[in-house]
Design a protein around this motif. Structure first.
Motif, short mmCIF file in Angstrom:
data_model
loop_
_atom_site.label_atom_id
_atom_site.label_comp_id
_atom_site.label_asym_id
_atom_site.label_seq_id
_atom_site.Cartn_x
_atom_site.Cartn_y
_atom_site.Cartn_z
N ALA A 19 0.84 -1.21 0.00
CA ALA A 19 0.00 0.00 0.00
C ALA A 19 0.87 1.26 0.00
O ALA A 19 0.59 2.22 -0.72
CB ALA A 19 -0.92 0.00 1.21
N THR A 20 1.93 1.23 0.79
CA THR A 20 2.82 2.40 0.86
C THR A 20 3.50 2.64 -0.48
O THR A 20 3.54 3.78 -0.96
CB THR A 20 3.88 2.20 1.97
N LEU A 21 4.01 1.60 -1.10
CA LEU A 21 4.65 1.76 -2.41
C LEU A 21 3.65 2.23 -3.47
O LEU A 21 3.97 3.08 -4.31
CB LEU A 21 5.31 0.45 -2.84
N GLY A 22 2.45 1.69 -3.41
CA GLY A 22 1.42 2.11 -4.37
C GLY A 22 1.08 3.58 -4.23
O GLY A 22 0.90 4.30 -5.21
N GLU A 39 -3.12 7.71 6.66
CA GLU A 39 -4.32 6.89 6.84
C GLU A 39 -3.98 5.40 6.77
O GLU A 39 -4.47 4.60 7.56
CB GLU A 39 -5.37 7.26 5.80
N GLU A 40 -3.14 5.04 5.81
CA GLU A 40 -2.75 3.64 5.66
C GLU A 40 -1.94 3.18 6.88
O GLU A 40 -2.10 2.04 7.34
CB GLU A 40 -1.93 3.43 4.38
N ALA A 41 -1.08 4.04 7.39
CA ALA A 41 -0.29 3.69 8.57
C ALA A 41 -1.20 3.46 9.78
O ALA A 41 -1.00 2.51 10.55
CB ALA A 41 0.73 4.78 8.86
N LEU A 42 -2.20 4.32 9.94
CA LEU A 42 -3.14 4.16 11.06
C LEU A 42 -3.94 2.87 10.90
O LEU A 42 -4.17 2.14 11.88
CB LEU A 42 -4.08 5.36 11.15
N HIS A 43 -4.34 2.59 9.66
CA HIS A 43 -5.09 1.36 9.39
C HIS A 43 -4.20 0.13 9.70
O HIS A 43 -4.67 -0.83 10.32
CB HIS A 43 -5.55 1.33 7.94
N ALA A 44 -2.95 0.19 9.27
CA ALA A 44 -2.03 -0.93 9.53
C ALA A 44 -1.81 -1.09 11.03
O ALA A 44 -1.75 -2.22 11.54
CB ALA A 44 -0.70 -0.69 8.81
#
Length: 110
Positions: A19-22, A39-44
């Motif tokens: 997700a981060t690379l994308g 947001e992705e970091a919080l979700h992870a």
């Protein structure tokens, strides 16, 4: 850790990295990209906390189950030893009674 735990952790790590690379390679403005990364970091993080909580519950359940099993086995051993001790005492008492009777007979004949 068990294989299923390792698999879950691996999947989560792969998802986060993917997700981060994308997001980093997507043609978006820096502000939007940073927001999406956040947001992705919080979700992870939430997923990792959830997985850790599940693993903790599994370990606690397994430990509790093993403790109960061990307690039951220990109780069985103690019970068996107690019965064996009673059998030995009973046998020794019978033998003592027989020896006393033999002693009486020997004293009368002497």
């Amino acid at each position: 850790m068990s294989n299923s735990s390792n698999t879950v952790v691996g999947l989560l790590a792969g998802t986060v990295i993917g997700a981060t690379l994308g997001i980093l390679f997507a043609p978006d403005k820096g502000v939007k990209t940073r927001k999406r990364i956040s947001e992705e970091a919080l979700h992870a993080r939430d997923k990792i906390v959830e997985t850790a909580s599940d693993l903790t519950e599994q370990v606690a359940s397994t430990v509790s189950s093993k403790k109960e099993t061990l307690d039951e086995q220990l109780e069985d051993v103690v019970s068996n030893v107690s019965h064996k001790a009673e059998d030995v005492i009973s046998t020794l008492e019978k033998k003592l009674k027989e020896l006393k009777e033999q002693n009486k007979k020997l004293q009368k004949s002497a």
